[in-house]
Design an enzyme around this catalytic site. Sequence first.
Site, short mmCIF file in Angstrom:
data_model
loop_
_atom_site.label_atom_id
_atom_site.label_comp_id
_atom_site.label_asym_id
_atom_site.label_seq_id
_atom_site.Cartn_x
_atom_site.Cartn_y
_atom_site.Cartn_z
CB ILE A 60 -0.93 0.02 1.22
CG1 ILE A 60 -1.80 -1.25 1.25
CG2 ILE A 60 -1.82 1.26 1.19
CD1 ILE A 60 -2.70 -1.36 2.47
CB ILE B 184 5.01 1.25 3.93
CG1 ILE B 184 4.33 0.76 5.22
CG2 ILE B 184 4.64 2.69 3.64
CD1 ILE B 184 2.82 0.79 5.18
CE LYS B 185 3.81 0.53 -4.77
NZ LYS B 185 2.91 0.36 -5.95
CB ILE B 186 8.53 4.87 0.44
CG1 ILE B 186 7.94 4.39 1.76
CG2 ILE B 186 9.12 6.27 0.56
CD1 ILE B 186 7.00 5.34 2.43
#
Length: 225
Positions: A59, A86-88
């Site tokens: 996400i 966690i997509k960064i």
Amino acid sequence: MKYMFDTVNIKTIKDLSEIFPIEGITSNPSIVKKEGKIDFFKHFREIRKIIGMDKTLHIQVTAKDCEGMLKEAKAILDNVDNKVSIKIPVNEEGLKAIRILKSKGISVTATAIYTKAQGLFAMEAGADFIAPYFNRMENMDIDPREVITTFANMIEKYNYPTKILAASFKNIGQVNDAFECGAQTATVAPEILQTALRMPAIQKAVDDFTTDWETIFGKVSIADL
């Protein structure tokens, strides 16, 4: 070699998970937009129920600054589950956030990667996944095959734990190329995978086999012999 669905459509995930051997689900704000104004956290909890805790769920944050990224990451982990990756995006603020999240043992997917430098920085920052944008790179006259091959070589040479999660595809040929260049995983729009199995030649072969069988045995199933 693992496949992921690049969608958050509940019905698609339910139906096609029974067909394709997927490793997880990826998303970004553009993909979420296709579903309209969903109950965000509830929606992703439902996806988790479908795929189970043994698969990965990615996400993406929307904040542009490190502090905002960290706050959004916490909200996602608190309201979906603590296994979410966690997509960064890999820019200066993103790299700062990646390093902080990894210091806390949080899974991170470094995304929006167009260059070798971005991927190498993210690997060194400890990212669990790096997501090079295959088709977008081609559109910018950047060779995605060379970029992915470089990542694969560096991972092998220096024993990085990072996995290459190739993304942004327009056809199955690009997906296959990404794997051949060393990507361990690819996230693909489900319709691309479906198209790969719907070639007229495949259906003709199936129809021919049926015709040949019926020529000898008639419309009788093997199970009924």
